[in-house]
Design a protein around this motif. Structure first.
Motif, mmCIF file in Angstrom:
data_model
loop_
_atom_site.group_PDB
_atom_site.id
_atom_site.type_symbol
_atom_site.label_atom_id
_atom_site.label_comp_id
_atom_site.label_asym_id
_atom_site.label_seq_id
_atom_site.Cartn_x
_atom_site.Cartn_y
_atom_site.Cartn_z
ATOM 1 N N PHE A 80 -8.203 -3.955 -7.436
ATOM 2 C CA PHE A 80 -7.647 -5.138 -6.783
ATOM 3 C C PHE A 80 -7.590 -6.341 -7.725
ATOM 4 O O PHE A 80 -7.182 -7.427 -7.304
ATOM 5 N N LEU A 130 0.823 -1.202 0.000
ATOM 6 C CA LEU A 130 0.000 0.000 0.000
ATOM 7 C C LEU A 130 0.861 1.258 0.000
ATOM 8 O O LEU A 130 0.566 2.230 -0.721
ATOM 9 N N LEU A 136 -1.668 -4.788 -5.361
ATOM 10 C CA LEU A 136 -2.947 -4.702 -4.649
ATOM 11 C C LEU A 136 -3.670 -6.042 -4.642
ATOM 12 O O LEU A 136 -4.410 -6.348 -3.701
#
Length: 469
Positions: free
Chosen positions: A413, A368, A434
């Motif tokens: 994602f 992240l 991700l």
């Protein structure tokens, strides 16, 4: 209750159908009873007219009209009983006419005479000025002396109307009771009938890519729901086989590619460092080395995903402080952020203890932060927050970068998905960071979501259960 659900529609149909049947039956019963009561009332007047004719008019020439009038008053008392009685000869002469009833509901003198016809039995209704309905039966009678008489006997329709009004009230008050009873019964019946569907739904919600070996419950009832459950279980089994084959392929391919890629990187690195080669050859070898490194990174990420899909993240669980781990990770990533003059602020003052694989959850934080650093411009800011909220640990990574388009947000994602292909060409990566973060979160029973506003930045939020010990 969901108004679009099958159970709600069945209840509406059940209540509507029962109400419709009740109303239709009530209407049919009302008119049938009305017809029966009117005919019965008319029949009783016809019998009374026949009785008057047979007992009083048969010997009219011997007894006289005064005797007939007295007997009618004595036995039938028309004024007291609200009855209408009239006897006329063929020439229209009135032999007897009853007086007005005690309640003055009608005036016998205003009742029109029945027309002379060939029929022996006649009938008519008369509506008085007071809105009272009089049912009258007529009888043509031939006396022994040859005299021709018309006997008219009538009575008010009030008893029939009163009974029908009571029936209407009973139907009006009975309808809500019927609706409530049928709705309650229908609700219980629908719940019982759809209970297997609810069990199948709950079981289907629990099945993910990590537990495709589970199956839906099968109710051995021999009905359509049993066949549906069996068919769905067979479909899940086929999906499980396909998914396992796909995971084995990715894992095997990633594993087999690691060795030749390692060798290729080593050979290319030697070529780059070999001073005997021309500068142009060494430059091309350096470019090939960079691509080999990138390809090795992609293969390593695919191998990581395959191990996560196999449940590796649940093998090394322990209790640890997520806040402290996030703070240390932010400090380590600070060197990478300094190259773009980006500041990372970490708000993790209180301990937040969770259970899981520390190495894998650290990888989530790294991915992240790395993603935020890549897409945050120079002199930008990144905020890392860790806190306990309502029994859950919440980790947020927020940046002030360009943001993510709304149409791309649901796909960030997905594996190999890159938001802006033009911009992504300037940033290293294969679109798997991700995806790996989501796979790790899924293995830990955590949720990860993204929110973004164009030109304002993005915020990635991870929510996982706190440790219960």
């Amino acid at each position: 209750m969901n108004t679009r659900s099958i159970s709600f529609r069945l209840l509406v149909w059940c209540a509507g159908l029962s109400s419709g049947i009740f109303v239709l039956s009530g209407i049919l019963f009302y008119f049938s009873l009305q017809h029966f009561l009117k005919n019965d009332l008319l029949g009783s007047q016809e019998r009374r007219a026949r009785q008057i004719a047979d007992t009083l008019l048969a010997h009219m020439n011997q007894t006289g009209s005064s005797y007939v009038a007295g007997e009618i008053e004595r036995f039938y008392a028309p004024e007291i009983n609200d009855r209408f009685i009239r006897i006329t000869r063929a020439d229209g002469t009135v032999v007897y006419l009853s007086g007005a009833p005690n309640d003055q509901s009608f005036d016998p003198k205003e009742v029109p005479a029945m027309p002379r016809t060939e029929k022996d039995e006649l009938s008519q209704t008369f509506q008085s000025p007071g809105k009272k309905t009089l049912v009258i039966a007529g009888l043509h009678f031939q006396a022994n002396d040859g005299g021709d008489y018309l006997v008219e006997v009538g009575t008010l329709l009030d008893p029939v109307e009163t009974m029908l009004n009571h029936l209407v009230l009973q139907l009006v008050f009975g309808l809500p009771i019927v609706v409530v009873i049928t709705t309650a019964g229908g609700y219980l019946l629908v719940r019982r009938a759809l209970a297997p569907v609810e069990r199948i739904t709950r079981a289907a919600e629990r099945i993910t890519q990590h537990n495709l070996s589970e199956r839906l419950p099968v109710s051995e009832t021999g009905d359509e729901l049993e066949r549906l459950s069996v068919s769905l279980n067979r479909m899940i089994a086929r999906l499980d086989d396909a998914f396992q084959n796909s995971k084995r392929f990715v894992a095997d391919a990633s594993h087999e590619l690691r060795t030749p890629l390692t060798i290729l990187r080593g050979e290319l690195e030697n070529l780059v460092e070999d001073s005997r080669l021309d500068a142009e050859v060494r430059e091309r070898a350096a470019s090939m080395f960079e691509e080999a490194v990138r390809l090795s990174r992609i293969v390593e990420q695919l191998f990581t995903l395959s191990r996560l899909d196999a449940g590796e993240a649940q093998a090394e669980w322990s209790r640890f402080d997520l806040a402290a781990m996030a703070k240390n990770t932010a400090e380590q990533m600070g060197l990478l952020a300094e190259d773009k003059k980006i500041s990372i602020a970490c708000d993790a003052r209180q301990p937040v203890v969770v259970e899981g694989d520390p190495a894998r959850l650290k990888q989530v934080v790294v991915n992240l932060l790395d993603n935020a650093i890549k897409y945050t411009p120079q002199n930008g800011q990144i905020q890392l927050r860790v806190q306990a909220v309502n029994g859950h640990a919440v980790l947020e990574v927020e940046d002030n970068g360009a943001g993510i388009p709304a149409e791309a947000l649901p796909h960030v994602f997905d594996r190999f998905y890159r938001v802006d292909q033009i911009r992504s060409g300037e940033v290293e990566g294969a679109g798997l960071g991700l995806s790996i973060a989501r796979a790790i979160c899924s293995a830990h029973g955590a949720e990860i979501e993204a929110a973004s506003s164009m030109s304002k930045g993005s915020c990635f939020r991870v929510k996982l259960p706190l440790s219960k010990n």
